[in-house]
Structure formats: C-alpha cells, structure tokens
Design an enzyme around this catalytic site. Sequence first.
Site, PDB file in Angstrom:
ATOM      1  N   SER A 110      -6.648 -10.659   3.058  1.00  0.00           N
ATOM      2  CA  SER A 110      -5.526 -11.337   2.421  1.00  0.00           C
ATOM      3  C   SER A 110      -6.022 -12.445   1.491  1.00  0.00           C
ATOM      4  O   SER A 110      -6.811 -12.191   0.594  1.00  0.00           O
ATOM      5  CB  SER A 110      -4.580 -11.862   3.500  1.00  0.00           C
ATOM      6  N   ASP A 231       2.095  -1.699   2.939  1.00  0.00           N
ATOM      7  CA  ASP A 231       1.918  -3.126   3.178  1.00  0.00           C
ATOM      8  C   ASP A 231       3.124  -3.837   2.579  1.00  0.00           C
ATOM      9  O   ASP A 231       3.293  -3.860   1.348  1.00  0.00           O
ATOM     10  CB  ASP A 231       0.613  -3.599   2.521  1.00  0.00           C
ATOM     11  N   HIS A 261       0.045  -5.205   7.206  1.00  0.00           N
ATOM     12  CA  HIS A 261      -0.891  -6.037   6.438  1.00  0.00           C
ATOM     13  C   HIS A 261      -2.199  -6.302   7.178  1.00  0.00           C
ATOM     14  O   HIS A 261      -3.084  -6.969   6.649  1.00  0.00           O
ATOM     15  CB  HIS A 261      -0.186  -7.368   6.129  1.00  0.00           C
TER      16      HIS A 261
END
Length: 280
Positions: A110, A231, A261
């Site tokens: 991320s 996602d 995610h």
Amino acid sequence: MVTVKHLSSSMNAKLIGTGDEVVVLAHGYGADQSFWDKVAPSLAQKHQVLVFDWNFSGAFNENNNKIDEKNQGFLEFDPIKYSSFEAFADDLVLLLDEMGIKSCIFVGHSMSGMIGCFASVKSPQLFKKLILIGASPRYLNSEDYEGGFEMQDIEQLLSTMEANFHAWASAFAPVAMAGQDPLLIEKFERSLKKMKPEVALAVAKLIFLGDNRHVLEHVDTPCTIVTTTNDLVVPSSVPYYMQKKMIKIKSTVEIIDVHGHFPHLTAHDQLLEVLGRALD
C-alpha cells in the site's frame, strides 16, 4: 529526537533468516510488521528478512512506550515533518544505513510501495528491486486518471474519521478485507484502533489527498507491481498506469486471484509464488 543509531530499536526492526540477499518487508497504513507473519518465515529460509514498524503504527507506540527515556527518545510522528512520503523514505534509508544493509529487495504494501519508490530515487544503490503490493500514487479521480475516489468520498471518509475514529475503523476494516476471514478483519480492526486518532487522520490525509504520480517517471529500479482481482481501495487500472509511467525501467504486473487489499494475509501462498518469481 531519535538519533540515527537509535532508529532500529525505535522502529522495532528485526532481521531474521540467512542468505546473501536482504528482503525488506514494509507494512502499510493501519498495519504493523505482524501483517507479514504468514510470509516472512518462508522468505527467511533463503534470505535475510527485515521487518519493522512505521512510526504511525500502534505497534510503534507500544514499543516506544517501553524504551528507557535515558537511552533514546521517540521518533514522534510530526505532521509537519511527515507531510510527504519523502520523509518516510528518508527514515527508510537511514534505517537501512544504520543496520549496515548495502543492498536490498524492497517489498512495500500500500502506501509503503510509494515510499519505496521515493527511497529508490533518493538512494538507488540501496535497492536492487521493488515489489509493490496494492500501491497507488493517487486515490482521487481526475479527468485523465482513475484513482477510485471522488473528492466528496474522501471528504466524507476524513470527516467520519475525525468525528469517531474507532467507529470508522470498525466500518473500514471489512471493506479493505473485502469481507474475507472474520479473524483477519478483526486483526486489521484491532491494529487500526491501536493508532493514535490524530496520527491516523494526518496519515490518511497524506494518503488520500496526495498526488505522487510524478515520482514514477524517475524510478529506475526494476519493479514488480502486485494487485488483486478485486481491490476496493485501488482500481485495477492503477497498476497498469504505474507500469506505463515508469519509463526508465521495464516493470511487470502480477495479479493474484483474491479479493481485498491484503493478499499477504488472505492469499499468502499465491503471494509467495509471485515473490518467488520476482526474487529469482
């Protein structure tokens, strides 16, 4: 302020495994190093693996509350200092330097994916390869870019966080996990709620309102971009946008057939296969 020599203990850094290659695992927003627990042991069979906690994480706060103030201070989160991903990239480079790591393969989840991009531009000699999992350079939609969120979505998210952070965390955790295993949802929710609300809000603003697309064209470290089939935080077009903008290097996109995610939690075997190909 924490001096460079105290950075590794402040960030709770741990180096495990054996091998010539160092693999750095960097967690994302709301997480901590324990989110790599399903991945790190396998990687440590052939590589040295570095895990640590960013200073916005709840685990960082818990660790530093135990540190003797006479010996070292706090790498306190300062929203002015950490107003861009470049400040985190500086911390990453300093951490690697303190630990004597001259070269590594960086795996960032991320927001850490983009931090890795900045760090590789600042200190390209340190990074042999970037592996970016669920990374996005921008979350806001524009005429020429699909980030996944409209401005009103972001404003609503931030105002909800500010009004009642714990209620927001309870609602956000199952969305990010795409309704996967309830135990994993609970793990992420607990981790989110360990964060200081004011820090969580400041970092969320940095993530969701920021635009880091400009760094992509400067990345010249070989890169693998990993995404999932669904996602809800990062649209499927984003990895290919990133690949197109990384004009200095040849990058690849790997898709893991799972929702959510956090493939390192929900599909760690498939992720390990991807990491194995990238590391080879």
